[in-house]
Design a protein around this motif. Structure first.
Motif, PDB file in Angstrom:
ATOM      1  N   SER A 173     -41.701 -47.018   4.500  1.00 19.09           N
ATOM      2  CA  SER A 173     -40.994 -47.325   5.744  1.00 19.09           C
ATOM      3  C   SER A 173     -40.257 -46.068   6.180  1.00 19.09           C
ATOM      4  O   SER A 173     -39.401 -45.561   5.461  1.00 19.09           O
ATOM      5  N   VAL A 174     -40.616 -45.569   7.365  1.00 16.57           N
ATOM      6  CA  VAL A 174     -40.005 -44.345   7.889  1.00 16.57           C
ATOM      7  C   VAL A 174     -39.206 -44.706   9.128  1.00 16.57           C
ATOM      8  O   VAL A 174     -39.764 -45.099  10.155  1.00 16.57           O
ATOM      9  N   GLN A 175     -37.881 -44.616   9.025  1.00 14.51           N
ATOM     10  CA  GLN A 175     -36.990 -44.920  10.142  1.00 14.51           C
ATOM     11  C   GLN A 175     -36.116 -43.702  10.406  1.00 14.51           C
ATOM     12  O   GLN A 175     -35.195 -43.416   9.642  1.00 14.51           O
ATOM     13  N   ASN A 176     -36.433 -42.975  11.482  1.00 19.27           N
ATOM     14  CA  ASN A 176     -35.759 -41.723  11.784  1.00 19.27           C
ATOM     15  C   ASN A 176     -35.886 -40.781  10.597  1.00 19.27           C
ATOM     16  O   ASN A 176     -36.982 -40.406  10.223  1.00 19.27           O
ATOM     17  N   LYS A 177     -34.772 -40.450   9.922  1.00 18.81           N
ATOM     18  CA  LYS A 177     -34.858 -39.548   8.766  1.00 18.81           C
ATOM     19  C   LYS A 177     -34.537 -40.259   7.461  1.00 18.81           C
ATOM     20  O   LYS A 177     -34.125 -39.633   6.477  1.00 18.81           O
TER      21      LYS A 177
END
Length: 229
Positions: A46-50
């Motif tokens: 899961s990639v959320q912003n940084k």
């Protein structure tokens, strides 16, 4: 400058490098080793912003060609719909597999057929290498689901809910007079009297919790009959 090494919703295993750089935040189920962020578990990136995290794979549905599934429309495209079926990847419903009539996509808004938040009962017709699962509504019983409620159970519990030769689900339908469709992804659609819908909901949760118990069919029957008095 930090660098993300994985795509959002990509399957990862323990030790996989998810990102490099001190400006990337190590989220849940990850750990840092120097400049690198690695996965602790088997799961979905899961990639959320940084922020990079890993969602445990347990509970996810692993799709197979030929499965019938219940899904939720999450995006309306130019000539297709993107559908969440509880798998690690979203599914694609092309216009040609959903609508039999001719549609001029330059003039018509296809959301009039299916819109975000709608549920469908569909069949998986292909799983290409890019993992964009292909769905179809062409076939007996495949359709848009109107009204009712959705219950999500562990996909591994679906056979127990159906029962031997369909015995469990047939009994639930008979006693409650509810329409019930079961997707192989563990999503169940129930439509009937609101009180009976809730009763079926509780019965399915009981089966999910106690699937290992002997005499479960009789226990569910007693529960339903007691709730119908």
């Amino acid at each position: 400058m930090g660098r993300i090494m994985v795509k959002d919703r990509e399957i990862v295993v323990p030790g996989d490098i998810l990102a490099k750089g001190m400006d990337i935040v190590a989220g849940k189920n990850t750990y840092r080793k120097g400049e690198e962020i690695l996965s602790k578990i088997v799961g979905i990136a899961s990639v959320q912003n940084k922020v990079v995290s890993v969602i445990p794979l347990k509970g996810f549905y692993m799709p197979e060609k030929g499965d019938t599934v219940i899904g939720e429309i999450v995006e309306v495209g130019f000539a297709n719909w993107i559908v969440d079926i509880g798998a690690p990847w979203y599914a694609n419903l092309p216009l040609g597999e959903a609508v039999s009539e001719f549609v001029d996509v330059l003039r018509e808004d296809i959301s009039k057929y299916f819109d975000v938040g709608d549920y469908i009962f569909a069949k998986i017709i292909n799983i290409p290498k890019n993992k964009m699962i292909q769905l179809s509504l062409k076939g007996p019983g495949l359709k848009k689901l109107k009204g009712g409620r959705i219950v999500k159970i562990l996909p591994s519990k679906v056979p127990r809910i159906i029962g031997r030769k369909g015995s469990m689900i047939s009994m639930i339908k008979r006693l409650t007079n509810c329409e019930i469709l079961i997707g192989q992804n563990g999503w169940v659609w129930i439509r009937g009297d609101p009180e009976k819908e809730l009763l079926v909901f509780e019965a399915l949760r009981m089966i999910e919790r106690e699937s290992h118990i002997r005499g479960l069919t009789e226990k569910v029957k007693r529960f339903l009959e007691g709730g119908l008095k």
